[in-house]
Each structure stands twice: as C-alpha cells, then as structure tokens.
Design a protein around this motif. Structure first.
Motif, PDB file in Angstrom:
ATOM      1  N   ASN A 220      70.841  -2.369  40.921  1.00 50.40           N
ATOM      2  CA  ASN A 220      71.653  -1.439  41.705  1.00 50.40           C
ATOM      3  C   ASN A 220      71.177  -0.004  41.519  1.00 50.40           C
ATOM      4  O   ASN A 220      71.077   0.766  42.479  1.00 50.40           O
ATOM      5  N   ALA A 221      70.882   0.357  40.262  1.00 41.07           N
ATOM      6  CA  ALA A 221      70.395   1.705  39.975  1.00 41.07           C
ATOM      7  C   ALA A 221      69.065   1.953  40.671  1.00 41.07           C
ATOM      8  O   ALA A 221      68.864   3.001  41.312  1.00 41.07           O
ATOM      9  N   LYS A 222      68.147   0.994  40.574  1.00 39.73           N
ATOM     10  CA  LYS A 222      66.826   1.143  41.183  1.00 39.73           C
ATOM     11  C   LYS A 222      66.921   1.274  42.698  1.00 39.73           C
ATOM     12  O   LYS A 222      66.210   2.080  43.309  1.00 39.73           O
ATOM     13  N   ALA A 223      67.800   0.494  43.308  1.00 37.94           N
ATOM     14  CA  ALA A 223      67.948   0.541  44.760  1.00 37.94           C
ATOM     15  C   ALA A 223      68.458   1.910  45.218  1.00 37.94           C
ATOM     16  O   ALA A 223      67.960   2.486  46.187  1.00 37.94           O
ATOM     17  N   LEU A 224      69.438   2.436  44.499  1.00 40.31           N
ATOM     18  CA  LEU A 224      69.986   3.756  44.839  1.00 40.31           C
ATOM     19  C   LEU A 224      68.954   4.854  44.607  1.00 40.31           C
ATOM     20  O   LEU A 224      68.796   5.762  45.424  1.00 40.31           O
ATOM     21  N   GLU A 225      68.260   4.779  43.495  1.00 45.81           N
ATOM     22  CA  GLU A 225      67.230   5.783  43.177  1.00 45.81           C
ATOM     23  C   GLU A 225      66.114   5.778  44.202  1.00 45.81           C
ATOM     24  O   GLU A 225      65.663   6.833  44.662  1.00 45.81           O
ATOM     25  N   ALA A 226      65.673   4.590  44.572  1.00 48.44           N
ATOM     26  CA  ALA A 226      64.575   4.480  45.538  1.00 48.44           C
ATOM     27  C   ALA A 226      64.989   4.974  46.917  1.00 48.44           C
ATOM     28  O   ALA A 226      64.226   5.638  47.610  1.00 48.44           O
TER      29      ALA A 226
END
Length: 440
Positions: free
Chosen positions: A427-433
C-alpha cells in the motif's frame, strides 16, 4: 447617543468616536488583517487617537494578544470594557467576540457562534467565508469548511484565508498533488502578506510534497527559496519564519531525513539561542526546545524549558492546569531531541492524545507531527501493539498517507505479522509511486 460622537467604519457600521484619525486607523487595520498584511500594528494608533473608543481598544487587544507581549492586551481589553455601556451595538458585538476569542476560558464553539452572527450582513464579502472556514476545520466539520472556503474563492480568488483553508481540506483528504498545484497557482498573490502567512502557505506546500513522497529535493527547495529566504526581507518577522521552518524540519526529522537537513537545522538552532525569540508563541517554544536539544545546544534547550515552566507558575490555577499537557509535551520534545525515547514515553504515557494539547495555539495540521513523534517512539521502545492500534486508527481516517502505511509496515514487522506487513508495504509503495510519477 449624540450624533456627532458617532462615525461609520468602511463597512458602514456605527462607532462611537469623535476622531476621524481613529476611524481611519481602524479601517486600515481591517485591511491589514483581512489581507494578512505587514502593518497590523496600525490599530494601536487608533486607540491613541481616541483612548475611549471601544472598537479601537478591543481591536488593539486582539492585535496585542498575538504579539510579542500578549500580556499587554489586558489593559486594552479593560479600557474597552470600561466604556462598553455607552458603545454602539456593533461595538458590543465585536467586544463579545474578541473577548471570548482571547480569553483564558476560550470555548471554540462559542467563538464560532458569536462570529457567525455577522454572517447574514456580510454574505457577499469573501473574507467572512475564509474566517468561517477555519474554525469549521478545527471542529472537524470538513465538508462545511470546504464549502465555506470555495464560496470565499468564488467571490475573490485572491482571498488568502480561503486559499489556505482549502489547502487544509486537500491535505486532510490526502489529495497532495491537487493541494500543491492549487497553492502554487495561488502563490503570486502572497507577496504582500505577512511573514507568517507567506511562509505558512509555503509550509503547506512543502508538507504536501513531503506527505506525498515527492523527491525530497522539492521539500528543500521550498524551504530554501520560500521559507528561509523570507528572512532577507527588511520587514520580515523572524519568529514567524522560524515557526514554519521548525515545523517543517521536525516533520522531515520524524521521517528520517536527518542527514540532508542537519546543516539547516543547526543554522536554525543557532538563531534560536537568541533569547529574544523565546516566548512569542507556545508552539514556537515547543519546537525550539526540540531543535536546540537535537542540535547539541542542550544548555540552551534546558534554559528555554525551565523558562517555559516558570511562565506557567505565574498563571492562574485554572490556566496552570490547562497548560500542564503543553509543558509535558515540551519536556518530551526535549528528551526526544536528546534521543531519550524511553523518557518520552514515560512523560507522554501510553494514552497520549494530541488533541489535549490545543492550548499551545496550533492547528490540527500543526499538532499532527507530535502524534507522529509518539508513534515512532512507541515503536522504538517496544510498545508495538499500542503503536499498531493507534496507527491503524489513523490510517482509517487518512488511508492515502504513505507515511502511516510505512509505520504500520514497521510495526507489523516487529510484531511478526508478516502477511499484514506485506500488505502495508505494498500500500505504501503504491501511494508513493503514484505521487512520484505525477510530480517528476
């Protein structure tokens, strides 16, 4: 009331005074306040021109309550109260509103109700909607706050407070890209506003870059070019600049951007060793304690902290009780700056609620960083179950914030919850990307 003793301000409201200069200064103050200008001290001239004018005195009290010496507001408040019986109904309404706003027993719901009474007479004035929007934000009434801010902007796209409040709404909803684009488009209208408003609006932009996981260089560019550079202006208010600079530095520090902000923080802490910057605002003092302690200016941090504690002892018993949470937070930030995480937990406890610290004079957005400090310290001291519970509650409210998902990832990892850890990480990676792709 004799006709010749009544004059009318720029809104057409009656004011009991015989002085044209008094009315002119009051009108100038209106403009300075509503445009967040740099000459709000003009209201002091109004009370000099007519020391018996209730409106001049209560507005002077309002100005002084947020000045370098807020205790001086009491004499202007007393002067206004002494002549209140013979003032106009308009002056009485302003007196009630301001007295409640700056009083020791301030109740935000009552303040909002009192100020709302002027709304029907000002429905075509943009400023009234900006002023209405902010207390709605602080009371958690986001839909109403957004509606008020947008109405203010419909009337006047350059209304600074409406701009600022709409940015608050975007941030709360984790619409960081939209917030940045909106505020940067508005930024040409900020050049003549006060040091606080100018740097605070850019603080919001920097926070949105930070929260949305944009390249950290974007955050530093805002800090260098729009916050710290404000000090080059001859009429800059340095304490207002320091306040927003410190707020940004602590956010960056909590997120691990320590090395790339170290020099800037040391420069800032060196400025804060000057005791003339102390006790202008409680929030500034709190942040300064942390900055001094974390920059090896420990003796100065201790001196500031002791001075803050001494100030509380001079207050009424009721005010002392109210400020105890603020002092505990200051003591915690001192220990946090020194790296003593266990002492932070011992001071704040496991049931810390940042909403109990509103007496320091900070918005919800400004207060949030102290919750973030607490979350990270809980994790670092082994209280991962408590940290997970608290952060999960936070994520339910702001699931679009990558930082909270990263904290959950860390908490789940410590707790051995591998499946949950993987979900939080993704979830964090998706938002950051998503944000990074939109801002490169």
């Amino acid at each position: 009331m004799e006709g010749e003793t009544v004059k009318f301000d720029l809104w057409g409201y009656p004011v009991k005074t015989t002085s044209d200069d008094c009315i002119a200064a009051i009108n100038s103050y209106y403009h300075q306040v509503l445009s967040f200008g740099r000459n709000r001290a003009i209201i002091l001239q109004a009370s000099i021109n007519d020391e018996d004018c209730v409106l001049a005195n209560i507005l002077a009290a309002h100005f002084l309550s947020s000045s370098a010496n807020p205790s001086s507001a009491s004499s202007r408040l007393a002067a206004a109260r002494a002549k209140l019986e013979n003032s106009t109904s308009y002056e009485k309404a302003i007196f009630d509103s301001v007295a409640c706003l700056i009083g020791a027993d301030r109740n935000d719901e009552i303040v909002l109700d009192l100020h709302s009474k002027v709304l029907p007479q000002n429905q075509q004035e943009s400023y009234i909607y900006g002023m209405l929007s902010f207390p709605l934000l602080e009371l958690g009434r986001m839909d109403e706050a957004e509606k008020a801010a947008r109405r203010g902007l419909e009337i006047n796209k350059q209304d600074l407070w409406s701009q600022h409040n709409l940015c608050h709404v975007f941030q709360y909803e984790c619409h960081y890209k939209e917030a940045v684009e909106f505020m940067e488009a508005c930024s040409p209208t900020w050049s003549s506003c006060s040091s606080f408003m100018y740097t605070h609006n850019w603080w919001h932009v920097a926070i949105c870059y930070l929260e949305g996981h944009a390249p950290f260089q974007k955050v530093l560019e805002v800090y260098d070019h729009y916050i710290w550079r404000e000090l080059q202006r001859s009429d800059a208010d340095r304490t207002e600049v320091y306040l927003n600079a410190l707020g940004l530095m602590l956010r960056a520090y909590v997120r691990g951007h320590i090395t790339c902000t170290e020099d800037r923080l040391k420069t800032l802490a060196n400025c804060l060793t000057d005791q003339s910057t102390w006790h202008k605002e409680w929030l500034l003092d709190l942040l300064a304690v942390w900055a001094l302690a974390s920059s090896n200016e420990v003796s100065k941090a201790e001196s500031l902290l002791k001075s803050m504690q001494s100030r509380v002892y001079t207050m009424s018993r009721k005010k002392q009780q109210s400020m105890q949470r603020g002092i505990l937070l200051a003591e915690s930030l001192y220990e946090y700056g020194r790296g003593n995480c266990q002492q932070v937990i011992e001071l704040l406890g496991l049931d810390f609620d940042v909403n109990d610290c509103k007496m320091i004079g900070a918005s919800d957005e400004q207060l949030e960083v102290f919750s973030e400090v607490w979350y990270t310290v809980l994790l670092d001291t082994g209280h991962f179950s408590k940290a997970i519970d608290e952060i999960e509650r936070r994520v339910k409210k702001r699931e679009g914030a990558p930082f909270f998902w990263r904290l959950l990832e860390k908490g789940y990892s410590i707790a051995g919850k591998e499946d949950a850890c993987v979900v939080a990480k993704e979830n964090a990676k998706a938002l950051e990307a998503a944000y990074f792709e939109q801002t490169v």
